[in-house]
Motif scaffolding. Sequence first.
Motif, PDB file in Angstrom:
ATOM      1  N   GLY A  72      -5.935   3.051   5.648  1.00  0.00           N
ATOM      2  CA  GLY A  72      -6.297   2.834   4.256  1.00  0.00           C
ATOM      3  C   GLY A  72      -7.399   3.642   3.757  1.00  0.00           C
ATOM      4  O   GLY A  72      -7.889   3.500   2.501  1.00  0.00           O
ATOM      5  N   GLY A  73      -7.667   4.798   4.498  1.00  0.00           N
ATOM      6  CA  GLY A  73      -8.525   5.662   3.802  1.00  0.00           C
ATOM      7  C   GLY A  73      -7.636   6.851   2.840  1.00  0.00           C
ATOM      8  O   GLY A  73      -6.674   6.806   2.863  1.00  0.00           O
ATOM      9  N   ASP A  74      -8.745   7.577   2.590  1.00  0.00           N
ATOM     10  CA  ASP A  74      -8.447   8.457   1.632  1.00  0.00           C
ATOM     11  C   ASP A  74      -8.579   9.958   2.593  1.00  0.00           C
ATOM     12  O   ASP A  74      -9.537   9.972   3.337  1.00  0.00           O
ATOM     13  CB  ASP A  74      -9.165   8.689   0.414  1.00  0.00           C
ATOM     14  N   VAL A  75      -7.960  11.045   1.969  1.00  0.00           N
ATOM     15  CA  VAL A  75      -8.096  12.501   2.683  1.00  0.00           C
ATOM     16  C   VAL A  75      -8.286  13.490   1.470  1.00  0.00           C
ATOM     17  O   VAL A  75      -7.548  13.333   0.629  1.00  0.00           O
ATOM     18  CB  VAL A  75      -6.764  12.688   3.517  1.00  0.00           C
ATOM     19  N   SER A  76      -9.366  14.202   1.674  1.00  0.00           N
ATOM     20  CA  SER A  76      -9.297  15.237   0.772  1.00  0.00           C
ATOM     21  C   SER A  76      -9.814  16.538   1.564  1.00  0.00           C
ATOM     22  O   SER A  76     -10.949  16.614   2.244  1.00  0.00           O
ATOM     23  CB  SER A  76     -10.688  14.959  -0.001  1.00  0.00           C
ATOM     24  N   ALA A 127      -8.383  13.945 -18.571  1.00  0.00           N
ATOM     25  CA  ALA A 127      -7.504  14.967 -18.693  1.00  0.00           C
ATOM     26  C   ALA A 127      -7.619  16.093 -17.716  1.00  0.00           C
ATOM     27  O   ALA A 127      -6.481  16.929 -17.801  1.00  0.00           O
ATOM     28  CB  ALA A 127      -7.301  15.533 -20.209  1.00  0.00           C
ATOM     29  N   SER A 128      -8.385  16.488 -17.407  1.00  0.00           N
ATOM     30  CA  SER A 128      -8.934  17.638 -16.590  1.00  0.00           C
ATOM     31  C   SER A 128      -8.015  17.485 -15.109  1.00  0.00           C
ATOM     32  O   SER A 128      -8.138  16.392 -14.479  1.00  0.00           O
ATOM     33  CB  SER A 128     -10.208  17.745 -16.275  1.00  0.00           C
ATOM     34  N   ASP A 129      -7.560  18.573 -14.858  1.00  0.00           N
ATOM     35  CA  ASP A 129      -6.751  18.593 -13.415  1.00  0.00           C
ATOM     36  C   ASP A 129      -7.910  19.005 -12.061  1.00  0.00           C
ATOM     37  O   ASP A 129      -7.456  19.031 -11.035  1.00  0.00           O
ATOM     38  CB  ASP A 129      -5.562  19.515 -13.308  1.00  0.00           C
ATOM     39  N   LEU A 130      -9.105  19.119 -12.696  1.00  0.00           N
ATOM     40  CA  LEU A 130     -10.133  19.480 -11.788  1.00  0.00           C
ATOM     41  C   LEU A 130     -10.355  18.382 -10.599  1.00  0.00           C
ATOM     42  O   LEU A 130     -10.168  17.159 -11.250  1.00  0.00           O
ATOM     43  CB  LEU A 130     -11.389  19.636 -12.357  1.00  0.00           C
ATOM     44  N   PRO A 131     -10.382  18.501  -9.474  1.00  0.00           N
ATOM     45  CA  PRO A 131     -10.391  17.688  -8.333  1.00  0.00           C
ATOM     46  C   PRO A 131     -11.774  16.778  -8.632  1.00  0.00           C
ATOM     47  O   PRO A 131     -12.770  17.371  -8.877  1.00  0.00           O
ATOM     48  CB  PRO A 131     -10.496  18.175  -7.128  1.00  0.00           C
ATOM     49  N   PRO A 132     -11.624  15.465  -8.712  1.00  0.00           N
ATOM     50  CA  PRO A 132     -13.007  14.613  -8.899  1.00  0.00           C
ATOM     51  C   PRO A 132     -13.774  14.726  -7.587  1.00  0.00           C
ATOM     52  O   PRO A 132     -13.429  15.141  -6.545  1.00  0.00           O
ATOM     53  CB  PRO A 132     -12.556  13.309  -9.079  1.00  0.00           C
ATOM     54  N   VAL A 133     -15.078  14.443  -7.772  1.00  0.00           N
ATOM     55  CA  VAL A 133     -16.103  14.591  -6.866  1.00  0.00           C
ATOM     56  C   VAL A 133     -15.893  13.557  -5.704  1.00  0.00           C
ATOM     57  O   VAL A 133     -15.653  13.699  -4.314  1.00  0.00           O
ATOM     58  CB  VAL A 133     -17.527  14.648  -7.130  1.00  0.00           C
ATOM     59  N   GLN A 134     -15.415  12.316  -6.336  1.00  0.00           N
ATOM     60  CA  GLN A 134     -15.124  11.166  -5.400  1.00  0.00           C
ATOM     61  C   GLN A 134     -13.421  11.186  -5.331  1.00  0.00           C
ATOM     62  O   GLN A 134     -12.875  10.871  -6.342  1.00  0.00           O
ATOM     63  CB  GLN A 134     -15.697   9.950  -5.847  1.00  0.00           C
ATOM     64  N   THR A 135     -12.958  11.128  -4.049  1.00  0.00           N
ATOM     65  CA  THR A 135     -11.433  11.210  -3.924  1.00  0.00           C
ATOM     66  C   THR A 135     -11.026  10.350  -4.682  1.00  0.00           C
ATOM     67  O   THR A 135      -9.806  10.405  -5.322  1.00  0.00           O
ATOM     68  CB  THR A 135     -11.120  11.364  -2.473  1.00  0.00           C
ATOM     69  N   ALA A 136     -11.365   8.954  -4.440  1.00  0.00           N
ATOM     70  CA  ALA A 136     -10.551   7.840  -5.063  1.00  0.00           C
ATOM     71  C   ALA A 136     -10.430   7.904  -6.701  1.00  0.00           C
ATOM     72  O   ALA A 136      -9.550   7.500  -7.294  1.00  0.00           O
ATOM     73  CB  ALA A 136     -11.326   6.407  -4.933  1.00  0.00           C
ATOM     74  N   MET A 165       0.971  -1.115  -0.072  1.00  0.00           N
ATOM     75  CA  MET A 165       0.086  -0.038  -0.027  1.00  0.00           C
ATOM     76  C   MET A 165       0.683   1.020   0.053  1.00  0.00           C
ATOM     77  O   MET A 165       1.836   1.327   0.591  1.00  0.00           O
ATOM     78  CB  MET A 165      -0.832  -0.100   1.320  1.00  0.00           C
ATOM     79  N   HIS A 166       0.277   2.318  -0.781  1.00  0.00           N
ATOM     80  CA  HIS A 166       1.088   3.557  -0.675  1.00  0.00           C
ATOM     81  C   HIS A 166       0.118   4.483  -0.911  1.00  0.00           C
ATOM     82  O   HIS A 166      -1.391   4.281  -1.166  1.00  0.00           O
ATOM     83  CB  HIS A 166       2.370   3.423  -1.945  1.00  0.00           C
ATOM     84  N   HIS A 167       0.612   5.964  -0.921  1.00  0.00           N
ATOM     85  CA  HIS A 167      -0.200   7.064  -1.050  1.00  0.00           C
ATOM     86  C   HIS A 167       0.128   7.944  -2.021  1.00  0.00           C
ATOM     87  O   HIS A 167       1.373   8.209  -1.948  1.00  0.00           O
ATOM     88  CB  HIS A 167      -0.443   7.682   0.324  1.00  0.00           C
ATOM     89  N   HIS A 168      -0.626   8.612  -2.931  1.00  0.00           N
ATOM     90  CA  HIS A 168      -0.525   9.419  -3.688  1.00  0.00           C
ATOM     91  C   HIS A 168      -1.028  10.554  -3.153  1.00  0.00           C
ATOM     92  O   HIS A 168      -2.110  11.204  -2.621  1.00  0.00           O
ATOM     93  CB  HIS A 168      -1.061   9.257  -5.191  1.00  0.00           C
ATOM     94  N   GLY A 169      -0.435  11.941  -3.562  1.00  0.00           N
ATOM     95  CA  GLY A 169      -0.706  13.489  -3.144  1.00  0.00           C
ATOM     96  C   GLY A 169      -1.378  14.158  -4.488  1.00  0.00           C
ATOM     97  O   GLY A 169      -0.606  13.920  -5.401  1.00  0.00           O
ATOM     98  N   TYR A 170      -2.246  14.829  -4.388  1.00  0.00           N
ATOM     99  CA  TYR A 170      -2.756  15.654  -5.589  1.00  0.00           C
ATOM    100  C   TYR A 170      -3.067  16.890  -4.771  1.00  0.00           C
ATOM    101  O   TYR A 170      -3.581  17.200  -3.668  1.00  0.00           O
ATOM    102  CB  TYR A 170      -4.211  14.999  -6.062  1.00  0.00           C
ATOM    103  N   ILE A 182      -6.579  19.717  -2.036  1.00  0.00           N
ATOM    104  CA  ILE A 182      -5.508  18.552  -1.355  1.00  0.00           C
ATOM    105  C   ILE A 182      -6.175  17.436  -1.302  1.00  0.00           C
ATOM    106  O   ILE A 182      -7.237  17.332  -0.348  1.00  0.00           O
ATOM    107  CB  ILE A 182      -4.598  19.040  -0.142  1.00  0.00           C
ATOM    108  N   ALA A 183      -5.567  16.266  -1.735  1.00  0.00           N
ATOM    109  CA  ALA A 183      -5.941  14.999  -1.534  1.00  0.00           C
ATOM    110  C   ALA A 183      -4.914  14.037  -1.508  1.00  0.00           C
ATOM    111  O   ALA A 183      -3.767  14.215  -2.157  1.00  0.00           O
ATOM    112  CB  ALA A 183      -6.870  14.684  -2.812  1.00  0.00           C
ATOM    113  N   LEU A 184      -4.956  13.094  -0.549  1.00  0.00           N
ATOM    114  CA  LEU A 184      -4.171  11.942  -0.458  1.00  0.00           C
ATOM    115  C   LEU A 184      -4.910  10.701  -0.591  1.00  0.00           C
ATOM    116  O   LEU A 184      -6.045  10.509   0.005  1.00  0.00           O
ATOM    117  CB  LEU A 184      -3.503  11.887   0.979  1.00  0.00           C
ATOM    118  N   VAL A 185      -4.490   9.838  -1.648  1.00  0.00           N
ATOM    119  CA  VAL A 185      -5.246   8.789  -1.987  1.00  0.00           C
ATOM    120  C   VAL A 185      -4.285   7.415  -1.701  1.00  0.00           C
ATOM    121  O   VAL A 185      -3.201   7.326  -2.196  1.00  0.00           O
ATOM    122  CB  VAL A 185      -5.677   8.806  -3.587  1.00  0.00           C
ATOM    123  N   THR A 186      -5.035   6.451  -1.104  1.00  0.00           N
ATOM    124  CA  THR A 186      -4.486   5.346  -0.876  1.00  0.00           C
ATOM    125  C   THR A 186      -4.481   4.415  -2.080  1.00  0.00           C
ATOM    126  O   THR A 186      -5.671   4.184  -2.572  1.00  0.00           O
ATOM    127  CB  THR A 186      -5.064   4.530   0.235  1.00  0.00           C
TER     128      THR A 186
END
Length: 163
Positions: free
Chosen positions: A118-122, A49-58, A1-6, A135-139
Amino acid sequence: MHHHGYAWLGEKRAFDKESLRRPPGQAPTATSAQEVIDRYREALAVFPASDLPPVQTAHWLMKPPSMIRGTWREPKEAGEWLGSQLAEFAPRFAVETERDVTRLVVLVKAAVERLARGGDVSLGHYLKGTVFHSIALVTCSPNHTEPELPCPARQPRPGQRPL
């Protein structure tokens, strides 16, 4: 498991275009209303292709790897990045109480705990003027809410450790 930042910074009116922040979904049928067909075509063209944050963090995991601002194996490391993002933008937060250092420390601590489970953060903040910062952190591998979504990170080059 790892985490990506957006991270995303832009005009609130762009962020408010919720239809552009949703993936296409199921393809319309031949009997679908024209507005449904148009919405599907627009989402198919714009969402990936859009850099707009998605409604659902995942759903950040559906975006190109170029949108990843960082990847961390440990929740604490991801939390440090989150803390640096908050520290950088806090002086510009539109709401003064959101700038409180203690509040920001608590947000980071809660984010690290959530990532460890294992959750996400937005998080999102209105900045002075008409700007919004997201800002989002996605597991990843797997994501608990969308386990079928593959990791968007590029495959490692020879000699590199995989994620």
